[in-house]
Design a protein around this motif. Structure first.
Motif, PDB file in Angstrom:
ATOM      1  N   THR A 282     -67.146  50.908  -7.714  1.00 43.46           N
ATOM      2  CA  THR A 282     -66.282  52.023  -7.333  1.00 43.46           C
ATOM      3  C   THR A 282     -64.832  51.573  -7.337  1.00 43.46           C
ATOM      4  OG1 THR A 282     -66.294  51.515  -4.964  1.00 43.46           O
ATOM      5  CG2 THR A 282     -68.117  52.864  -5.817  1.00 43.46           C
ATOM      6  N   HIS A 283     -63.926  52.545  -7.264  1.00 37.40           N
ATOM      7  CA  HIS A 283     -62.508  52.217  -7.188  1.00 37.40           C
ATOM      8  C   HIS A 283     -62.192  51.429  -5.910  1.00 37.40           C
ATOM      9  CE1 HIS A 283     -61.051  54.360 -10.706  1.00 37.40           C
ATOM     10  NE2 HIS A 283     -61.834  55.369 -10.388  1.00 37.40           N
ATOM     11  N   ALA A 284     -62.992  51.637  -4.864  1.00 35.26           N
ATOM     12  CA  ALA A 284     -62.766  50.918  -3.610  1.00 35.26           C
ATOM     13  C   ALA A 284     -63.135  49.443  -3.720  1.00 35.26           C
ATOM     14  CB  ALA A 284     -63.560  51.573  -2.481  1.00 35.26           C
ATOM     15  N   ASP A 285     -64.095  49.117  -4.562  1.00 36.28           N
ATOM     16  CA  ASP A 285     -64.552  47.737  -4.747  1.00 36.28           C
ATOM     17  C   ASP A 285     -64.916  47.575  -6.220  1.00 36.28           C
ATOM     18  OD1 ASP A 285     -65.365  45.149  -4.256  1.00 36.28           O
ATOM     19  OD2 ASP A 285     -67.298  45.718  -3.374  1.00 36.28           O
ATOM     20  N   PRO A 286     -63.913  47.453  -7.101  1.00 37.51           N
ATOM     21  CA  PRO A 286     -64.142  47.652  -8.533  1.00 37.51           C
ATOM     22  C   PRO A 286     -64.725  46.482  -9.303  1.00 37.51           C
ATOM     23  CG  PRO A 286     -61.821  47.270  -8.121  1.00 37.51           C
ATOM     24  CD  PRO A 286     -62.478  47.338  -6.780  1.00 37.51           C
ATOM     25  N   THR A 287     -64.652  45.270  -8.780  1.00 40.71           N
ATOM     26  CA  THR A 287     -65.019  44.110  -9.594  1.00 40.71           C
ATOM     27  C   THR A 287     -66.039  43.205  -8.918  1.00 40.71           C
ATOM     28  OG1 THR A 287     -63.217  42.725  -8.724  1.00 40.71           O
ATOM     29  CG2 THR A 287     -62.724  44.077 -10.673  1.00 40.71           C
ATOM     30  N   PHE A 288     -66.693  42.411  -9.742  1.00 37.17           N
ATOM     31  CA  PHE A 288     -67.564  41.335  -9.275  1.00 37.17           C
ATOM     32  C   PHE A 288     -67.572  40.259 -10.352  1.00 37.17           C
ATOM     33  CE2 PHE A 288     -70.161  44.375 -11.556  1.00 37.17           C
ATOM     34  CZ  PHE A 288     -70.960  43.607 -12.378  1.00 37.17           C
ATOM     35  N   GLU A 289     -68.039  39.079 -10.019  1.00 37.59           N
ATOM     36  CA  GLU A 289     -68.067  37.971 -10.971  1.00 37.59           C
ATOM     37  C   GLU A 289     -69.492  37.556 -11.289  1.00 37.59           C
ATOM     38  OE1 GLU A 289     -65.698  34.525 -10.275  1.00 37.59           O
ATOM     39  OE2 GLU A 289     -63.945  35.671  -9.611  1.00 37.59           O
ATOM     40  N   VAL A 290     -69.724  37.240 -12.529  1.00 40.71           N
ATOM     41  CA  VAL A 290     -70.975  36.628 -12.975  1.00 40.71           C
ATOM     42  C   VAL A 290     -70.595  35.448 -13.860  1.00 40.71           C
ATOM     43  CG1 VAL A 290     -73.115  36.902 -14.275  1.00 40.71           C
ATOM     44  CG2 VAL A 290     -72.243  38.812 -12.897  1.00 40.71           C
ATOM     45  N   ASP A 291     -71.036  34.249 -13.505  1.00 37.64           N
ATOM     46  CA  ASP A 291     -70.741  33.035 -14.276  1.00 37.64           C
ATOM     47  C   ASP A 291     -69.243  32.868 -14.528  1.00 37.64           C
ATOM     48  OD1 ASP A 291     -73.440  32.367 -14.424  1.00 37.64           O
ATOM     49  OD2 ASP A 291     -73.741  33.465 -16.292  1.00 37.64           O
ATOM     50  N   GLY A 292     -68.442  33.210 -13.520  1.00 41.43           N
ATOM     51  CA  GLY A 292     -67.001  33.042 -13.635  1.00 41.43           C
ATOM     52  C   GLY A 292     -66.291  34.109 -14.442  1.00 41.43           C
ATOM     53  N   VAL A 293     -67.024  35.131 -14.902  1.00 43.85           N
ATOM     54  CA  VAL A 293     -66.440  36.231 -15.687  1.00 43.85           C
ATOM     55  C   VAL A 293     -66.271  37.443 -14.773  1.00 43.85           C
ATOM     56  CG1 VAL A 293     -66.745  37.800 -17.648  1.00 43.85           C
ATOM     57  CG2 VAL A 293     -67.473  35.398 -17.820  1.00 43.85           C
ATOM     58  N   VAL A 294     -65.052  37.977 -14.711  1.00 48.77           N
ATOM     59  CA  VAL A 294     -64.771  39.144 -13.889  1.00 48.77           C
ATOM     60  C   VAL A 294     -65.295  40.391 -14.597  1.00 48.77           C
ATOM     61  CG1 VAL A 294     -62.976  40.527 -12.775  1.00 48.77           C
ATOM     62  CG2 VAL A 294     -62.704  38.037 -12.952  1.00 48.77           C
ATOM     63  N   HIS A 295     -66.081  41.194 -13.897  1.00 47.42           N
ATOM     64  CA  HIS A 295     -66.613  42.449 -14.424  1.00 47.42           C
ATOM     65  C   HIS A 295     -65.954  43.619 -13.695  1.00 47.42           C
ATOM     66  CE1 HIS A 295     -69.662  39.684 -15.849  1.00 47.42           C
ATOM     67  NE2 HIS A 295     -70.392  40.642 -16.385  1.00 47.42           N
ATOM     68  N   TYR A 296     -65.375  44.534 -14.458  1.00 47.27           N
ATOM     69  CA  TYR A 296     -64.836  45.781 -13.913  1.00 47.27           C
ATOM     70  C   TYR A 296     -65.728  46.894 -14.443  1.00 47.27           C
ATOM     71  CZ  TYR A 296     -61.460  49.559 -12.928  1.00 47.27           C
ATOM     72  OH  TYR A 296     -60.838  50.696 -12.474  1.00 47.27           O
ATOM     73  N   CYS A 297     -66.499  47.540 -13.560  1.00 47.80           N
ATOM     74  CA  CYS A 297     -67.527  48.499 -13.985  1.00 47.80           C
ATOM     75  C   CYS A 297     -67.464  49.783 -13.164  1.00 47.80           C
ATOM     76  CB  CYS A 297     -68.911  47.869 -13.862  1.00 47.80           C
ATOM     77  SG  CYS A 297     -69.149  46.358 -14.817  1.00 47.80           S
ATOM     78  N   VAL A 298     -66.282  50.309 -12.971  1.00 47.00           N
ATOM     79  CA  VAL A 298     -66.119  51.541 -12.208  1.00 47.00           C
ATOM     80  C   VAL A 298     -66.695  52.709 -13.006  1.00 47.00           C
ATOM     81  CG1 VAL A 298     -64.458  53.144 -11.192  1.00 47.00           C
ATOM     82  CG2 VAL A 298     -64.112  50.676 -10.974  1.00 47.00           C
ATOM     83  N   ALA A 299     -67.613  53.430 -12.379  1.00 51.86           N
ATOM     84  CA  ALA A 299     -68.351  54.466 -13.103  1.00 51.86           C
ATOM     85  C   ALA A 299     -67.592  55.774 -13.257  1.00 51.86           C
ATOM     86  CB  ALA A 299     -69.688  54.732 -12.399  1.00 51.86           C
ATOM     87  N   ASN A 300     -66.482  55.918 -12.577  1.00 51.25           N
ATOM     88  CA  ASN A 300     -65.650  57.116 -12.769  1.00 51.25           C
ATOM     89  C   ASN A 300     -64.195  56.688 -12.932  1.00 51.25           C
ATOM     90  OD1 ASN A 300     -65.553  56.342 -10.022  1.00 51.25           O
ATOM     91  ND2 ASN A 300     -64.918  58.379  -9.383  1.00 51.25           N
ATOM     92  N   MET A 301     -63.955  55.875 -13.958  1.00 52.17           N
ATOM     93  CA  MET A 301     -62.620  55.327 -14.169  1.00 52.17           C
ATOM     94  C   MET A 301     -61.524  56.388 -14.166  1.00 52.17           C
ATOM     95  SD  MET A 301     -63.112  52.256 -16.948  1.00 52.17           S
ATOM     96  CE  MET A 301     -61.342  52.044 -17.078  1.00 52.17           C
ATOM     97  N   PRO A 302     -61.694  57.525 -14.885  1.00 46.08           N
ATOM     98  CA  PRO A 302     -60.599  58.506 -14.904  1.00 46.08           C
ATOM     99  C   PRO A 302     -60.256  59.076 -13.536  1.00 46.08           C
ATOM    100  CG  PRO A 302     -62.092  58.880 -16.733  1.00 46.08           C
ATOM    101  CD  PRO A 302     -62.760  57.884 -15.825  1.00 46.08           C
ATOM    102  N   GLY A 303     -61.170  58.937 -12.563  1.00 42.49           N
ATOM    103  CA  GLY A 303     -60.872  59.387 -11.207  1.00 42.49           C
ATOM    104  C   GLY A 303     -59.723  58.619 -10.587  1.00 42.49           C
ATOM    105  N   GLY A 304     -59.407  57.456 -11.119  1.00 44.87           N
ATOM    106  CA  GLY A 304     -58.275  56.677 -10.611  1.00 44.87           C
ATOM    107  C   GLY A 304     -56.935  57.301 -10.938  1.00 44.87           C
ATOM    108  N   VAL A 305     -56.897  58.137 -11.969  1.00 45.57           N
ATOM    109  CA  VAL A 305     -55.688  58.906 -12.306  1.00 45.57           C
ATOM    110  C   VAL A 305     -56.103  60.376 -12.286  1.00 45.57           C
ATOM    111  CG1 VAL A 305     -54.415  57.123 -13.536  1.00 45.57           C
ATOM    112  CG2 VAL A 305     -56.133  58.415 -14.773  1.00 45.57           C
TER     113      VAL A 305
END
Length: 372
Positions: A282-305
């Motif tokens: 979510t926009h409130a907690d948008p990222t997580f890491e797997v094997d040192g790679v940052v993942h941004y997987c917000v399911a409603n990205m356009p909601g941020g604008v």
């Protein structure tokens, strides 16, 4: 027809299904519209503006779902909303059913008529109700990815465009459709080293005509994906199979071979994501890491604008809303094959073949379902 616009309740979702301009148009066509109080406040649209346009403002979503013949939303109905749907009620919104068996089961049980923005087609091809949000998401993917590359965000500490004497970041975009090309606009504009992986020769030619030497095109294969992703600083997942689950093109093993501090922005997450390591955020907690790679997987990205996205989306959806209201859902879809392609669930039947295949349901052809 009586149309209802509830306030979106998905976390950090501020968009709204109709603007006051849309209300005026529907009122001009003789329809009534219920709008939940504060439904538009996230994009600066007040209850007074809706009331002045001719809408009736109601206090609760329960009243919207109980009274309205058609519900117009933005995001897929959440569990509490799905329980309020009733037999024969029309739901017009984004659904993304293929990776969501719980929602699919609930919509089937409701008996509602569920039309998905993302599978409505256009007379000249394409997906006109997905396109505006794909444009926004594509552009946002680079904005989000550039932010994630900052050291404080877990990235390797790269400036996307570099500076004189320092190489720019390498951006790899998987998929050359609407999302991919709009991501390329932003990445190339920032001075990044940009490559798009694509299978369609005509699409690659169009990208080359549009960008010239500023963006490289490569044929998308298992080998080229592995080569490019392991060298990338930022990977944008922009693949789309309309209505179906996104193919898993970035394996978990491949993620483990990526540079530490590199970033994946998986725009395909609405359809399940194109990386095996992705899961919705979510926009409130948008990222997580797997094997040192940052993942941004917000399911409603356009909601941020949300304001830009609301006006872009409703410009595209309003003609279909008017058609459904003027003619009724059945006649509107019988007469318009492009709107009919948006029909995903009809009174207990799956009417989108990609969804049926993904979730192992029997498929009912839309015209057959409408005739029944």
């Amino acid at each position: 027809m009586l149309i209802g616009v509830p306030k979106e309740i998905k976390p950090q979702e501020f968009r709204v299904g109709l603007t006051p301009t849309g209300i005026r148009e529907l009122r001009h066509h003789g329809h009534e519209v219920l709008v939940e109080s504060r439904a538009g406040e996230g994009v600066g649209l007040t209850d007074e503006a809706y009331r002045n346009a001719g809408a009736e403002i109601v206090d609760t979503p329960d009243e919207i779902f109980r009274r309205a013949e058609m519900i117009v939303k933005v995001k897929e109905p959440q569990a509490v909303e799905r329980r309020m749907l009733r037999d024969g009620q029309v739901l017009f919104t984004y659904l993304h059913l293929a990776p969501d068996p719980d929602q699919t089961r609930d919509l089937l049980a409701s008996g509602a008529i569920c039309i998905a923005y993302e599978t409505v087609t256009g007379a000249r091809g394409g997906l006109p109700l997905l396109a505006p949000m794909s444009q926004v998401a594509g552009r946002m993917s680079i904005q989000a990815g550039a932010h994630c590359l900052e050291k404080r965000q877990g990235g390797m500490g790269l400036l996307l465009g570099g500076v004189p004497g320092v190489a720019p970041a390498k951006v790899v975009i998987i998929g050359g459709g609407m999302v991919g090309q709009h991501a390329a606009v932003m990445a190339a504009g920032a001075g990044a080293d940009v490559a798009i992986l694509e299978k369609n020769a005509e699409t690659m030619q169009a990208i080359d005509n549009r960008f010239g030497a500023r963006v490289k095109t490569l044929y998308s294969s298992r080998g080229s994906i592995e080569d490019e992703v392991t060298q990338a600083d930022l990977v944008v997942g922009a693949v789309l199979v309309p209505g179906a689950a996104a193919p898993k093109l970035i394996t978990r093993d491949l993620v483990s071979q990526m540079k530490p501090g590199s970033v994946i922005v998986d725009v395909a997450i609405d359809q399940g994501g194109c990386a095996e390591t992705s899961h919705p955020t979510t926009h409130a907690d948008p990222t997580f890491e797997v094997d040192g790679v940052v993942h941004y997987c917000v399911a409603n990205m356009p909601g941020g604008v949300a304001r830009t996205s609301t006006f872009a989306l409703t410009n595209a959806t309003l003609p279909f809303v008017v058609a459904l209201a003027d003619k009724g859902a059945r006649r509107a879809m019988e007469e318009d094959p492009h709107l009919r392609n948006g029909l995903n669930v009809y009174r207990g039947s799956i009417t989108c073949q990609a969804v049926a295949e993904a979730l192992h349901y029997d498929y009912v052809e839309p015209l057959q379902a409408l005739a029944a």
